[in-house]
Design an enzyme around this catalytic site. Structure first.
Site: not given
Ligand code: UT7
Length: 318
Positions: A110, A244, A275
């Site tokens: 990520c 994020h 996500n």
């Protein structure tokens, strides 16, 4: 020398899957998912791969930048859910968009998009490259265990891209890397060696959610504060925080730690996207850019965390 963002692009597969839809596969419900994560739906690919989605985002970013694929000098890509280990995602996207420049992948889960920005800034500083395309693209739905309610509710599919050129708008970064696979991993499990004696890992996302949550809420504010100190920036100067998108509660917890930045400056699209791993940051940048939210000169903190474990915060002037 650092960089200037010339253009942004993104792509989402058309199917939007709600929390109620997921409750048909695992023992969960909309109330649990939305209150614990802020996620209400996510896009899921049915007939498009990560490279195809990444190529669509890349073409949109090139159009926004006003350049052609053959004007690119370098393509960097990040994914944890690509269709191949070999060739790289970057090589697949290079061919799909009609580029001929060097192209390779960077692996940092990520945090990868910010790691690519850091790398691109270093390449641009050499003067060797002038136009660099960054793509984060994920088909997370293919690497999830859809019987594991602690992970399959969290992730989504999609892609985002930016085109960079030399400029003065990358003002610094601060990062921490803590190697280890215990908290978050996605094993590969290919081949069938007759000599291998150990158990084969489960090749889907494995995550200790609580530990990941603690890592994120501790390190993201820590890295942002270190970045601001390093660059001599006051919290009150920050126009936007692009975090994020893993859990709205993590974004809210980071906002509570950074009291000098108004909560409405923390941007979010997690409710509709979940996500998307390496794609969350460029997707969010592109969506806000296309809505006309960013003014030239706006100062933004961009922060990401994830498997590694790693956490990185960068300061960018739009
Ligand atoms: O980019 C990758 C980074 N990943 C992340 O940032 C994830 C970070 N972690 C998180 O976002 C949160 O830890 C989760 C959303 C994954 C989990 O939330 P939590 O508040 O930490 O819940 P928990 O794991 O402590 O579970 C609480 C309860 C458990 O039941 P018991 O043991 O209390 O009876 C779980 O079994 O919730 C249960 N549970 C669920 N219930 C309904 C876990 N998942 C679900 C679910 N639906 N999907």
């Amino acid at each position: 020398m650092s960089f200037r963002i010339m253009g942004t692009g993104s792509y989402l597969p058309p199917l939007s899957v709600t929390n109620d839809d997921i409750a048909k596969y695992v023992d969960t419900n909309d109330e649990w998912i939305s209150t614990r994560t802020g996620i209400r739906s996510r896009h899921v690919a049915t007939d498009e791969t990560a490279s195809e989605m990444g190529a669509k985002a890349a073409l949109e970013a090139l159009k926004d930048a006003g350049i052609q694929a053959d004007e690119l000098d370098l393509i960097l890509c990040a994914t944890v859910s690509g269709e191949y280990i070999v060739p790289s995602m970057a090589c697949l996207i290079q061919r799909a968009i009609g580029a001929h420049c060097p192209a390779f992948d960077m692996s940092s889960a990520c945090s990868a998009f910010l790691v690519m920005m850091e790398t691109a800034a270093a390449y641009l500083a050499t003067g060797r490259y002038r136009r660099i395309l960054l793509v984060g693209t994920e088909q997370m739905s293919r690497v999830l265990d859809w019987t594991d309610r602690s992970t399959c509710i969290l992730f989504g599919d999609g892609a985002g891209a930016v085109v960079l050129e030399p400029g003065e708008n990358y003002l610094g970064s601060h990062m921490v890397f803590m190697g280890g696979e215990e908290v978050l991993n996605l094993p590969t499990n290919v081949g069938n060696s007759p000599y291998w004696t150990l158990e084969r890992p489960r090749d889907t996302v494995n995550m200790n959610g609580g530990e990941t949550y603690k890592f994120a809420t501790r390190t993201v504010p820590q890295e942002i504060l270190a970045l601001l100190e390093q660059t001599g920036t006051q919290q009150s100067e920050i126009d936007w925080v692009v975090c994020h998108q893993a859990n709205q509660r993590i974004i809210d917890a980071v906002a509570r730690r950074l009291k000098g930045i108004a909560p409405e400056k923390f941007l979010s699209n997690i409710a509709d996207h979940g996500n998307t791993t390496a794609a969350t940051i460029p997707l969010l940048l592109d969506e806000c850019n296309k809505k006309g939210m960013f003014k030239r000169g706006d100062l933004m903190v961009v922060a990401a965390f994830g498997g590694g474990l790693s956490c990185i915060a960068s300061l960018i002037r739009w």
